[in-house]
Design a protein around this motif. Structure first.
Motif, PDB file in Angstrom:
ATOM      1  N   ALA A 262     -12.751 -24.572 -24.115  1.00 17.15           N
ATOM      2  CA  ALA A 262     -11.550 -25.402 -24.059  1.00 17.15           C
ATOM      3  C   ALA A 262     -11.066 -25.812 -25.445  1.00 17.15           C
ATOM      4  O   ALA A 262      -9.902 -26.168 -25.619  1.00 17.15           O
ATOM      5  CB  ALA A 262     -11.827 -26.651 -23.226  1.00 17.15           C
ATOM      6  N   MET A 263     -11.949 -25.780 -26.430  1.00 18.89           N
ATOM      7  CA  MET A 263     -11.558 -26.110 -27.805  1.00 18.89           C
ATOM      8  C   MET A 263     -11.178 -24.855 -28.589  1.00 18.89           C
ATOM      9  O   MET A 263     -10.824 -24.944 -29.762  1.00 18.89           O
ATOM     10  CB  MET A 263     -12.718 -26.803 -28.552  1.00 18.89           C
ATOM     11  N   GLY A 264     -11.290 -23.696 -27.965  1.00 24.08           N
ATOM     12  CA  GLY A 264     -11.017 -22.440 -28.663  1.00 24.08           C
ATOM     13  C   GLY A 264     -12.165 -21.983 -29.540  1.00 24.08           C
ATOM     14  O   GLY A 264     -11.999 -21.124 -30.406  1.00 24.08           O
ATOM     15  N   ALA A 265     -13.351 -22.569 -29.341  1.00 27.69           N
ATOM     16  CA  ALA A 265     -14.496 -22.263 -30.193  1.00 27.69           C
ATOM     17  C   ALA A 265     -15.289 -21.071 -29.662  1.00 27.69           C
ATOM     18  O   ALA A 265     -15.291 -20.805 -28.460  1.00 27.69           O
ATOM     19  CB  ALA A 265     -15.412 -23.471 -30.296  1.00 27.69           C
ATOM     20  N   VAL A 266     -15.956 -20.386 -30.547  1.00 23.08           N
ATOM     21  CA  VAL A 266     -16.856 -19.298 -30.182  1.00 23.08           C
ATOM     22  C   VAL A 266     -18.275 -19.862 -30.104  1.00 23.08           C
ATOM     23  O   VAL A 266     -18.768 -20.427 -31.069  1.00 23.08           O
ATOM     24  CB  VAL A 266     -16.788 -18.170 -31.233  1.00 23.08           C
TER      25      VAL A 266
ATOM     26  N   GLY B 297     -22.909 -15.331 -25.610  1.00 23.33           N
ATOM     27  CA  GLY B 297     -23.199 -15.205 -27.041  1.00 23.33           C
ATOM     28  C   GLY B 297     -23.965 -16.376 -27.629  1.00 23.33           C
ATOM     29  O   GLY B 297     -23.814 -16.701 -28.810  1.00 23.33           O
ATOM     30  N   LEU B 298     -24.793 -17.029 -26.814  1.00 24.73           N
ATOM     31  CA  LEU B 298     -25.539 -18.211 -27.263  1.00 24.73           C
ATOM     32  C   LEU B 298     -26.994 -17.877 -27.542  1.00 24.73           C
ATOM     33  O   LEU B 298     -27.627 -17.138 -26.799  1.00 24.73           O
ATOM     34  CB  LEU B 298     -25.511 -19.279 -26.164  1.00 24.73           C
ATOM     35  N   ARG B 299     -27.558 -18.499 -28.582  1.00 30.61           N
ATOM     36  CA  ARG B 299     -28.991 -18.416 -28.832  1.00 30.61           C
ATOM     37  C   ARG B 299     -29.608 -19.804 -28.779  1.00 30.61           C
ATOM     38  O   ARG B 299     -29.044 -20.762 -29.311  1.00 30.61           O
ATOM     39  CB  ARG B 299     -29.249 -17.803 -30.204  1.00 30.61           C
ATOM     40  N   LEU B 300     -30.781 -19.869 -28.169  1.00 26.10           N
ATOM     41  CA  LEU B 300     -31.503 -21.143 -28.062  1.00 26.10           C
ATOM     42  C   LEU B 300     -32.108 -21.501 -29.420  1.00 26.10           C
ATOM     43  O   LEU B 300     -32.815 -20.697 -30.020  1.00 26.10           O
ATOM     44  CB  LEU B 300     -32.624 -21.003 -27.026  1.00 26.10           C
ATOM     45  N   VAL B 301     -31.845 -22.723 -29.895  1.00 23.76           N
ATOM     46  CA  VAL B 301     -32.404 -23.141 -31.188  1.00 23.76           C
ATOM     47  C   VAL B 301     -33.251 -24.410 -31.082  1.00 23.76           C
ATOM     48  O   VAL B 301     -33.813 -24.853 -32.083  1.00 23.76           O
ATOM     49  CB  VAL B 301     -31.304 -23.353 -32.257  1.00 23.76           C
ATOM     50  N   GLY B 302     -33.345 -24.987 -29.891  1.00 27.73           N
ATOM     51  CA  GLY B 302     -34.158 -26.194 -29.780  1.00 27.73           C
ATOM     52  C   GLY B 302     -34.109 -26.743 -28.386  1.00 27.73           C
ATOM     53  O   GLY B 302     -33.507 -26.153 -27.486  1.00 27.73           O
ATOM     54  N   GLY B 303     -34.771 -27.886 -28.193  1.00 30.16           N
ATOM     55  CA  GLY B 303     -34.769 -28.490 -26.872  1.00 30.16           C
ATOM     56  C   GLY B 303     -35.916 -29.449 -26.708  1.00 30.16           C
ATOM     57  O   GLY B 303     -36.525 -29.910 -27.675  1.00 30.16           O
ATOM     58  N   ASP B 304     -36.203 -29.734 -25.470  1.00 30.60           N
ATOM     59  CA  ASP B 304     -37.256 -30.685 -25.151  1.00 30.60           C
ATOM     60  C   ASP B 304     -37.692 -30.369 -23.726  1.00 30.60           C
ATOM     61  O   ASP B 304     -36.881 -29.949 -22.906  1.00 30.60           O
ATOM     62  CB  ASP B 304     -36.678 -32.109 -25.239  1.00 30.60           C
ATOM     63  N   THR B 305     -38.984 -30.523 -23.450  1.00 31.93           N
ATOM     64  CA  THR B 305     -39.453 -30.326 -22.080  1.00 31.93           C
ATOM     65  C   THR B 305     -40.302 -31.519 -21.698  1.00 31.93           C
ATOM     66  O   THR B 305     -41.087 -32.013 -22.504  1.00 31.93           O
ATOM     67  CB  THR B 305     -40.327 -29.062 -21.943  1.00 31.93           C
TER      68      THR B 305
ATOM     69  N   GLY C 240     -20.620 -24.445 -31.274  1.00 33.89           N
ATOM     70  CA  GLY C 240     -19.825 -23.255 -31.530  1.00 33.89           C
ATOM     71  C   GLY C 240     -19.014 -23.466 -32.779  1.00 33.89           C
ATOM     72  O   GLY C 240     -19.087 -24.522 -33.406  1.00 33.89           O
ATOM     73  N   ARG C 241     -18.228 -22.445 -33.144  1.00 33.04           N
ATOM     74  CA  ARG C 241     -17.426 -22.644 -34.349  1.00 33.04           C
ATOM     75  C   ARG C 241     -16.004 -22.157 -34.152  1.00 33.04           C
ATOM     76  O   ARG C 241     -15.728 -21.282 -33.328  1.00 33.04           O
ATOM     77  CB  ARG C 241     -18.068 -21.971 -35.538  1.00 33.04           C
TER      78      ARG C 241
END
Lengths: 333, 333
Positions: free
Chosen positions: B82-86, B120-128, B142-143
């Motif tokens: 919605a922001m036009g970001a990739v 086109g997403l890669r996981l870079v972090g998180g929490d479990t 995104g950018r």
């Protein structure tokens, strides 16, 4: 009952936040589909997220709402401090039962606002939804000069192992809260680190900017578990001395309680978790600079990094044994 | 029972992710306290987070685990579109009951991986962490080229109002799933948009890069609620025509069901939510460029932005009435 949109404005007014267009690094804050950030040249972004769940991480009946708010922000920010980053922005996803959207939420937001102000964070986004129990998720963004982020993987054999502050304080506070000892005024000071943890942003920044530490992480699950993680990431071993670990001194006022509770200062320091102190390694040549950078901060040298892959503890009698990772693990039985 | 550390490696292996140091925009991926991102010059970062909660957003007994995984990622990414970001990176906070860490988690991760790959997403972090019920929180980054992010606040009187795709499909799918009609093979196609929503990343990017749209947002809570939000953010009004709204055609196979369920295509399109189509405004001078940019995408012009602050609907008989925001709101009774 108010709508989600009203709830969002209420949250954004209660905590430091940025609406709409703005200058500097924040181009667009709360109120759109997403926030837009314009990174400054020469910096990298550090990003982390942290879940804080009723019944697992806190008990709504035992923990004050403002502590839950404060701690949700502080916990997440500790990951930035461990990287040497300066906190900038946060997103807050709140899942709340309907009966928590009144006074409880106000108190929660007051605690979150205090943490955000102290840590230099502004709210730029989030999500709110109804749920059966309280669930919080905080995403934090900070920045660090390009190339200077502290990682877990930089420790080398011969580096000295340090921790900031005292370990086991948070665990002591937790035990007192769980046992309802938090009403006793004499004990209030002992609860502080559990309810309102102090986050080592300044220390992390100094270790990173001064290129002093070779590796760093925050102690969130206990020294034993987190030292294991650091050595594994760096593919090294470690030897630490139990008599050098900065344990908590249990005041006379709780001597009886501590005994009843089976609280052992060394055990709490090794496996207690939630201290949010920094665990870091320093090459011997940097120790002088570390002393200068530390100022009045209490730092303790626990031992050193070794070339093998074993993590060893030298106990009070001089016996060396493997250190077992017995810190907090949400999935351990 | 496996530990949190093992669970994290399992997650990171199952979905597209980046471990350790890496080049380009990702300097440090999973496995440290936080991820480190090095933004490319000329771009801004767009960041959003989205909670997806058992019992509120999905039912573990009704929704397949891989749909829950897919949708958790897709929903969050819709805010970037919605922001036009990739889309570039995501963080995943998982709160899971112990009995969901086996096969259910594998299927969940397979769905999440498929969405991440498509988007086109890669996981870079998180929490479990462990919890009583399933709680997911996805943060996406995104950018977008500096200055080109699409916002909700740029609509001006005279701009034309467009939506992509068809509206109400997700609501129809939800109703069929809730009523157990999802086992009927003929209906499988109707469930797709509810279980595996299509996210309009390409369209958003074209609207932004081509400087075609004056404002945009995704329709997550229903056209009526979301159009209200867009006009409020832009401080304008709107008039739309019900006969121009791209409603879903209910196939003969469910005519009976639809009638029984009281399903009305126009109502579902206006208030149904979860369609994740784009709602956007276009200055008349850009309409030609919009047609070129749209390619084969179905776009519908619903009406136009007005100078007043009222949001009006012209019904099938030509009567004009205020459009009420009756889309999904998690806090409405």
């Amino acid at each position: 009952m108010e709508s989600e949109d009203l709830l969002i404005s209420r949250i954004a007014r209660a905590v430091p936040s940025a609406f709409g267009r703005s200058g500097g690094e924040l181009r667009l804050g709360i109120g759109d589909d997403a926030a837009v950030l314009r990174p400054s040249r020469g910096f990298e972004w550090v990003v982390s997220c942290d879940a804080f769940i009723e019944g697992i991480h806190f008990l709504a009946a035992k923990h004050p709402a403002d502590s839950i708010g404060y701690k949700s922000i502080a916990r997440a920010t500790s990951d930035l401090a461990a990287m040497g980053a300066v906190p900038s922005f946060f997103l807050m996803a709140l899942s709340l039962p309907r009966h928590r959207t009144g006074r409880w939420l106000d108190e929660f937001l007051a605690g979150a606002a205090r943490a955000a102000n102290e840590l230099g964070l502004r709210l730029v986004g989030g999500d709110t939804t109804q749920s059966e129990s309280i669930g919080l998720n905080i995403t934090v963004l900070g920045r660090v000069p390009t190339g200077l982020a502290l990682t877990r993987s930089g420790a080398r054999a011969g580096d000295l192992i340090y921790v900031s502050g005292e370990l086991g304080k948070a665990k002591l506070g937790l035990e007192l809260v769980l046992r309802g000892a938090d009403g006793r005024r004499k004990l209030a000071k002992l609860l502080e680190r559990h309810l309102y943890p102090r986050i080592r942003v300044d220390l992390g920044e100094r270790l990173s900017r001064g290129r002093i530490a070779s590796a760093a992480m925050d102690i969130s699950d206990g020294l034993s578990t987190d030292l294991m993680r650091l050595t594994r990431a760096s593919r090294v071993g470690a030897i630490i001395h139990s008599d050098r670990i900065p344990t908590v001194r249990i005041p006379k006022a709780v001597h009886g309680d501590a005994k009843d509770l089976g609280l052992n200062p060394l055990e709490m320091a090794l496996h207690g978790g939630e201290d949010y102190e920094l665990l870091f390694t320093v090459p011997p040549k940097n120790v002088k600079r570390l002393r200068a950078a530390a100022g009045s901060e209490r730092l303790s040298c626990l031992g050193e990094i070794t070339a093998g892959r074993r993590v060893l503890l030298v106990d009070g009698e001089g016996h060396t044994k493997p250190l077992m990772a017995r810190g907090w693990d949400p999935f351990r039985k």
